[in-house]
Design an enzyme around this catalytic site. Structure first.
Site, PDB file in Angstrom:
ATOM      1  N   THR A 177       0.851  -1.177   0.000  1.00 49.70           N
ATOM      2  CA  THR A 177       0.000   0.000   0.000  1.00 49.70           C
ATOM      3  C   THR A 177       0.889   1.229   0.000  1.00 49.70           C
ATOM      4  OG1 THR A 177      -1.699   1.161   1.246  1.00 49.70           O
ATOM      5  CG2 THR A 177      -0.216  -0.201   2.524  1.00 49.70           C
ATOM      6  N   GLU A 323      -4.806  -2.606   4.580  1.00 56.38           N
ATOM      7  CA  GLU A 323      -4.424  -3.068   5.917  1.00 56.38           C
ATOM      8  C   GLU A 323      -5.544  -3.832   6.625  1.00 56.38           C
ATOM      9  OE1 GLU A 323      -3.798  -0.215   4.556  1.00 56.38           O
ATOM     10  OE2 GLU A 323      -1.999   0.751   5.344  1.00 56.38           O
ATOM     11  N   LYS A 432      -6.389  10.352  -3.533  1.00 59.83           N
ATOM     12  CA  LYS A 432      -6.923   9.118  -4.107  1.00 59.83           C
ATOM     13  C   LYS A 432      -7.668   9.445  -5.390  1.00 59.83           C
ATOM     14  CE  LYS A 432      -7.981   4.679  -2.698  1.00 59.83           C
ATOM     15  NZ  LYS A 432      -8.675   3.841  -1.750  1.00 59.83           N
ATOM     16  N   TRP A 437      -3.779   5.510  -5.239  1.00 57.54           N
ATOM     17  CA  TRP A 437      -3.137   6.563  -4.456  1.00 57.54           C
ATOM     18  C   TRP A 437      -2.067   7.324  -5.218  1.00 57.54           C
ATOM     19  CZ3 TRP A 437      -5.508   7.856  -0.296  1.00 57.54           C
ATOM     20  CH2 TRP A 437      -6.159   6.911   0.495  1.00 57.54           C
TER      21      TRP A 437
END
Ligand code: ADP
Length: 533
Positions: A177, A323, A432, A437
């Site tokens: 991420t 996550e 975003k 991202w």
């Protein structure tokens, strides 16, 4: 009670045993449809596991995928863990340099890549060292020397292979991420976390998916596990429809119609363009009435819910992160909310909803936990059996995890008396755009690398199509000049095109906090109503 391990291998066996005849349909690059059943899938996933084990892959080793959503990627989702290994899906939308960093950090030994993505691999191949590169021949063209052919390799399997049994806490998957600052961070999923996430996601009170559904994940299988939909469909025996590289509205609507899709998931950007296409073509598409459209990744505007209601299609929100596997909260209305007039229900449907079962949630402000009164705002913190407790090979850091064991999400919101979360802001300095991202900090550093720039701040500004786009606020050095085009050309060497700022504002000063940091809240306020061209 017995302590039998929670394992994805169980899902793989069930798929053959109980829904072996259910179809997995893939839209191929040439737009033709590829069809196979869960029985085929089971056989091929086990063949993949067998050849990986023969190739020397050992429990815990990482095998990377660089693939669109299709049957072979699903085989990797289960075949790699059946070899005891960890499926690491690479996000093909990242800049090649970042993909190389991620591959090296994860120490991926083998890569499974779509033939149509070989040009992308070529852009970072010199910076990585895979022991083997296995090519999925989606176009049917012969695979070049130096690479192995996925189909030919599967044919070498004996077909007599038992999945490698591992502890339920052993890793089965991995996703990176974007970090607010610095490099991307790896999240490692276990068999146990993935099984529990799937069980809860299937429940009527959450995503409510069963064997009578047909599921089409638009959300990529390289992004947050396509929100767990591939595991979920395989577990319950739902027919699975995979769009391959074709994510345009017409292709999706045609698949929804022809394959009788009942559940789909994607980011607001996808749904906004789908709505436009539906409106522009009244009566053209005959979709399953009440098709459920899961939206997440960014906040969806109320107009989206209203728009699809006109077509009898039901948008529902969920919130989560890489996550969190990713299901954190889901907006399923309570009986009391359902009893309200439809107009009043929108106020709840646009919220991010209540925590999924087994997930604990709290809001923490400057002074500690804040009450659930629908007004008080705090950082969202979560914990639970599918919430990561650390990042791969990084020390536990208090900006990500609290001392008492909660994940700090970097999202800010309030929770009402019903337990419904509403996101209001974000502390993480990221943008975003279209579901993926962009790091403001990376862009700022790069803009400030231009010789004419004294300082620069990059902020997210709401955008009608992409949810957010980056806007760069720039102060030039005295006596120097640079245009927006100059800055864009300078950035184009290090960023993917979609990551480049959409607008450049030249100013004489950037507001700062008392400690000298850019006052981004003020900038966001100043440019809130920015009119995009
Ligand atoms: P995903 O895009 O699958 O949610 P990421 O890890 O890329 O996974 O992004 C997670 C972040 O996306 C969250 O921390 C939050 O900022 C934002 N997000 C996710 N879902 C929503 C939602 N329903 N509404 C608003 N923002 C969301």
């Amino acid at each position: 009670m017995m302590q039998t391990p929670l394992s994805l291998n169980h899902f793989l066996a069930r798929a053959k045993q109980y829904h072996g005849d259910v179809e997995i349909v893939t839209r191929m690059p040439d737009k033709s449809l590829h069809r196979q059943t869960y029985a085929d899938f089971n056989r091929r996933a086990l063949a993949l596991a067998e050849v990986l084990v023969k190739a020397g892959i050992r429990p815990g080793d990482r095998v990377a995928t660089l693939c669109w959503n299709h049957y072979a990627h699903l085989e990797c989702y289960f075949g790699i863990p059946a070899a005891g290994a960890v499926m690491h899906n690479l996000n093909l939308r990242l800049f090649p340099h970042d993909i190389a960093f991620i591959v090296n950090h994860a120490k991926d030994r083998v890569l499974i890549v779509d033939d149509v993505l070989l040009p992308l691999l070529a852009q970072f191949a010199k910076d990585v060292k895979f022991e083997r590169v296995i090519v999925v021949p989606l176009t049917g063209k012969p695979v070049n020397a130096g690479h192995e052919d996925y189909e030919a390799l599967l044919k070498t399997a004996t077909g007599d292979f038992q999945p490698v049994g591992v502890d339920e806490n052993a890793p089965c998957g991995m996703c990176y991420t974007s970090g607010t600052t610095g490099s991307p961070k790896g999240v490692v999923y276990s068999h146990r976390s993935t099984v529990l996430h799937t069980l809860v996601a299937a429940l009527p009170g959450t995503l409510s998916v069963s064997g009578t559904d047909t599921v089409l994940p638009v959300v990529p299988m390289f992004h947050a596990n396509a929100w767990g939909l591939p595991y979920l469909a395989t577990f319950v025996g739902a027919k699975l429809v995979l769009p391959g590289p074709h994510l345009d509205s017409d292709s999706l609507l045609e698949l929804y119609q022809n394959e009788r899709v009942t559940v789909t998931g994607g980011v607001p950007t996808i749904w906004l363009s789908l709505l436009q296409t539906l409106r522009a073509n009244p009566g053209k598409y005959d979709l399953v009435p009440g098709m459920r459209m899961l939206v997440g990744g960014s906040a969806a505007p109320e107009s989206l819910f209203r728009g699809f209601d006109e077509f009898g299609l039901v948008v529902g929100t969920a919130w989560g992160m890489t996550e969190t596997s990713p299901l954190g909260t889901v907006s399923v209305l309570t009986p009391g909310m359902r009893a309200l007039p439809q107009e009043e229900q929108y106020a709840f449907r646009v919220k991010q909803g209540m925590a999924a079962p087994l997930v604990d949630i709290r809001l923490v402000g400057e002074e500690g936990e804040v009450p659930w009164d629908g007004k008080s705002v705090g950082e969202i913190q979560v914990r639970g059996p599918w919430i990561t407790g650390s990042y791969h090979e990084l020390p536990r850091n208090e900006s990500s995890f609290t001392a008492d064991g909660w994940l700090r999400t970097g999202d800010v919101g309030c929770i009402d008396e019903n337990g419904f979360l509403r996101l209001t802001d974000r502390t993480k300095d990221l943008i975003k755009s279209g579901g993926e991202w962009i790091s403001s900090v990376d862009l700022e550093n790069a803009v400030m690398g231009h010789p004419a720039v004294l300082e620069a701040a990059v902020i997210a500004v709401a955008h009608p199509r992409w949810a957010e786009r980056p806007l760069a606020v720039i102060v030039l050095r005295p006596g120097m000049t640079a245009t927006a085009d100059d800055i864009r050309d300078h950035l184009a060497h290090t960023f993917a095109k979609w990551q480049l700022p959409e607008a450049y504002e030249f100013v004489t000063e950037i507001p700062r906090t008392s400690t000298g940091k850019f006052l981004k809240t003020r900038l966001r306020e100043t440019y809130r109503d920015w009119k995009w061209d």
